[in-house]
Design a protein around this motif. Structure first.
Motif, mmCIF file in Angstrom:
data_model
loop_
_atom_site.group_PDB
_atom_site.id
_atom_site.type_symbol
_atom_site.label_atom_id
_atom_site.label_comp_id
_atom_site.label_asym_id
_atom_site.label_seq_id
_atom_site.Cartn_x
_atom_site.Cartn_y
_atom_site.Cartn_z
ATOM 1 N N LYS A 209 89.308 11.185 5.639
ATOM 2 C CA LYS A 209 89.162 12.622 5.412
ATOM 3 C C LYS A 209 87.682 13.011 5.312
ATOM 4 O O LYS A 209 87.242 14.013 5.850
ATOM 5 C CB LYS A 209 89.889 12.996 4.122
ATOM 6 C CG LYS A 209 90.366 14.414 4.114
ATOM 7 C CD LYS A 209 91.022 14.757 2.814
ATOM 8 C CE LYS A 209 92.274 13.917 2.580
ATOM 9 N NZ LYS A 209 92.730 14.005 1.198
ATOM 10 N N GLN A 213 85.580 15.416 7.748
ATOM 11 C CA GLN A 213 84.827 16.569 7.225
ATOM 12 C C GLN A 213 83.359 16.510 7.681
ATOM 13 O O GLN A 213 82.752 17.532 7.982
ATOM 14 C CB GLN A 213 84.890 16.530 5.700
ATOM 15 C CG GLN A 213 84.541 17.841 5.040
ATOM 16 C CD GLN A 213 84.606 17.707 3.524
ATOM 17 O OE1 GLN A 213 85.434 16.981 2.984
ATOM 18 N NE2 GLN A 213 83.730 18.406 2.836
ATOM 19 N N LYS A 224 91.985 22.545 5.843
ATOM 20 C CA LYS A 224 92.168 22.553 4.386
ATOM 21 C C LYS A 224 92.786 23.880 3.930
ATOM 22 O O LYS A 224 93.681 23.907 3.103
ATOM 23 C CB LYS A 224 90.816 22.338 3.707
ATOM 24 C CG LYS A 224 90.936 22.072 2.226
ATOM 25 C CD LYS A 224 89.593 21.719 1.641
ATOM 26 C CE LYS A 224 89.678 21.821 0.119
ATOM 27 N NZ LYS A 224 88.409 21.623 -0.522
ATOM 28 N N ARG A 230 94.385 20.062 -1.078
ATOM 29 C CA ARG A 230 93.509 20.097 -2.238
ATOM 30 C C ARG A 230 93.410 18.699 -2.845
ATOM 31 O O ARG A 230 93.514 18.494 -4.033
ATOM 32 C CB ARG A 230 94.002 21.090 -3.271
ATOM 33 C CG ARG A 230 94.153 22.488 -2.735
ATOM 34 C CD ARG A 230 94.330 23.497 -3.852
ATOM 35 N NE ARG A 230 93.303 23.341 -4.874
ATOM 36 C CZ ARG A 230 92.069 23.814 -4.786
ATOM 37 N NH1 ARG A 230 91.692 24.457 -3.711
ATOM 38 N NH2 ARG A 230 91.205 23.629 -5.763
#
Ligand code: HEM
Length: 477
Positions: A209, A213, A224, A230
């Protein structure tokens, strides 16, 4: 028409490839040809947690300077480390990789890319991490208390199989939060609620992840939002703890938070302190926890019982000696950090506009450069003979000491090196003293988890995330 577009794209790709392979400034730097053409091999190894070992193998094959992507070079010499990380007052600026480490949409020292801004931020609280401050009785005693709590846990379970991975992460969390927030630090070694914070932080998987990102920040933000994802590592219990404490708690004057608050001008600014404290908390848990875990496991293997014995002899003979005057303890800690560096992968920096020469190689501005501890600690076998072997004695020899120290890179170097180094070393030494003054450790018979180093985005942990050892009292022989 379509054919013409395809032809034009083909010609464009061919000319870019020819340029990257033969005419770019980096073209003469050794490395796999595919890396000169595309970043994909590097990205593949990043996403799969194999960047460090892949780059290390490239160094073994191509030497101390390797082109690992069209615009990225890895170095493994002390000259390069000095230039990249310390030249001109703390080296080159950080790469955008560090954007990942802002918290609460607010930057902090670690995530600050530009060195002038970084120095400004660091001035606010660096004094709280210097050696004199760390050795003040009110600071030292907090770490001592947690080391005793750890030993207490061992004493309760003599002869049984104990998971030190969990206990050491509790110890590291309690140590760093005590330093940040005393008396509101966690007590996860003894408190079930605080233990949940340790578990949330130390068993999370965020590698893919975070690289997603990093490479696709806009897409990651959209994903997201849409999916309501979250699950960032800093969400949840730890986040709530840091935000609440930073905003509301009355902390002791010697803490990091107390110092940070002297800079907070208005109510909204508590997020600046919160982002900073969150970063220190995260930086201080896995590093110290995993470093100690790898080290204690190593000492618990049958082949290293003599190291434990030697350590015990030194500690038992010098119970009142200051920690830094115990040479064998120092050598054991340093060798542990050399072989099992908690942050073993490279720390990326960007060559400034106009270009720079690094270790005799001219690099255009914008080139990403790095050194990784794993390779600096191994490649030069004249400095580190039998480099893969765990041999604390190497640090006790006068011969070659300067070269070894110059290549020791576990805490990085220069003004952007580890600000928590003194705290980390105190934690490590105090814990080893508490344990090996009194106990012997053995790998537990039911230890079935892998202790292979498993790289995350910025640190490395034991793959099985479990480390079972048995504690025995030395005097019970
Ligand atoms: C054995 C334990 C530790 C190791 C090996 C270690 C290693 C490192 C390294 C290599 C860096 C530089 C990384 C980079 O440039 O990308 C760093 C930075 C940092 N470390 Fe540590 N660390 C340890 C423990 C701690 C602890 C206990 C704290 C607690 C506060 C801490 C706080 C930080 C911070 C805040 C930075 C950012 C420094 C800056 O941006 O100027 N570290 N650490």
């Amino acid at each position: 028409m379509l054919l013409q577009i395809v032809q034009a794209a083909g010609i464009f790709l061919l000319s870019v490839s020819i340029h990257r392979l033969f005419f770019a400034t980096l073209a003469s730097i050794p490395g796999p040809k595919i890396c000169a053409l595309t970043r994909l091999p590097l990205m593949y190894h990043e996403f799969t947690g194999k960047r460090r070992m892949w780059i290390h193998r490239l160094h073994l094959r191509y030497g101390p300077i390797v082109r690992v992507a069209p615009d990225e070079v890895s170095f493994a010499t002390r000259e390069a480390a000095k230039e990249i990380y310390t030249s001109g007052g703390s080296g080159f600026d950080k790469s955008r990789f560090y954007d990942l480490f802002s918290n609460f949409e607010t930057p902090n020292m670690f995530s600050t890319l530009e060195r002038g801004k970084h120095a400004e931020t660091k001035k606010r609280f660096a004094e709280r991490y210097n050696k004199v401050h760390i050795m003040r009785p009110e600071v030292f005693s907090v770490v001592q208390e947690h080391a005793e709590a750890f030993a207490g846990k061992c004493a309760e379970r003599i002869g049984e199989s104990v998971d030190i991975y969990a206990l050491l992460h509790c110890y590291a969390l309690d140590g760093v939060t005590g330093h940040l927030f005393y008396p509101h630090g966690t007590h996860s070694l003894t408190d079930a609620e605080d233990l949940k914070i340790m578990k949330e932080l130390s068993y999370a998987n965020g590698l893919t992840k975070q690289f997603f990102q990093h490479y696709c920040p806009r897409l990651a933000a959209i994903v997201k939002k849409i999916a309501g994802l979250r699950e960032r590592r800093t969400d949840g219990l730890a986040t709530r703890y840091v935000l609440d404490t930073t905003r509301n708690a009355t902390v002791a004057p010697h803490t990091v938070l107390h110092k940070l608050r002297t800079y907070v001008q208005d109510e909204g600014d508590y997020k600046v302190a919160a982002s900073e404290c969150m970063d220190h908390l995260v930086a201080g848990i896995d590093t110290t926890g995993d470093g100690l875990c790898f080290l204690m496991y190593q000492l618990s293997l049958p082949a290293y019982h003599h190291v434990q014995q030697h350590l015990h002899t030194e500690l038992a003979a010098n119970p009142a000696t200051p920690l830094d005057d115990l040479p064998y303890l120092d050598a054991v800690v340093k060798e542990g950090l050399r072989v099992f560096s908690p942050i073993p992968m490279g720390f990326p920096r960007v060559v400034p506009v106009g270009g720079k020469s690094v270790d005799g190689v001219w690099l255009p501005g914008g080139t990403v450069v790095s050194c990784q501890p794993h390779t600096l600690h191994r490649l030069d076998t004249a400095v580190f003979p039998l480099a893969e072997e765990f041999r604390p004695e190497r640090w006790l020899q006068d011969d070659g000491a300067a070269e070894r120290n110059q290549l020791f890179f576990a805490f990085s170097a220069g003004g952007r090196g580890c600000v928590g180094k003194n705290l980390a070393l105190l934690e490590m030494k105090l814990l080893l003293k508490e344990v090996y003054s009194t106990y012997r450790t053995r790998v537990a018979p039911d230890m079935d988890a892998s202790m292979e180093m498993d790289d995350q985005t910025i640190s490395s942990r034991p793959k099985g995330q479990k480390c079972l050892v048995v504690f025995e009292r030395v005097s019970e022989d």
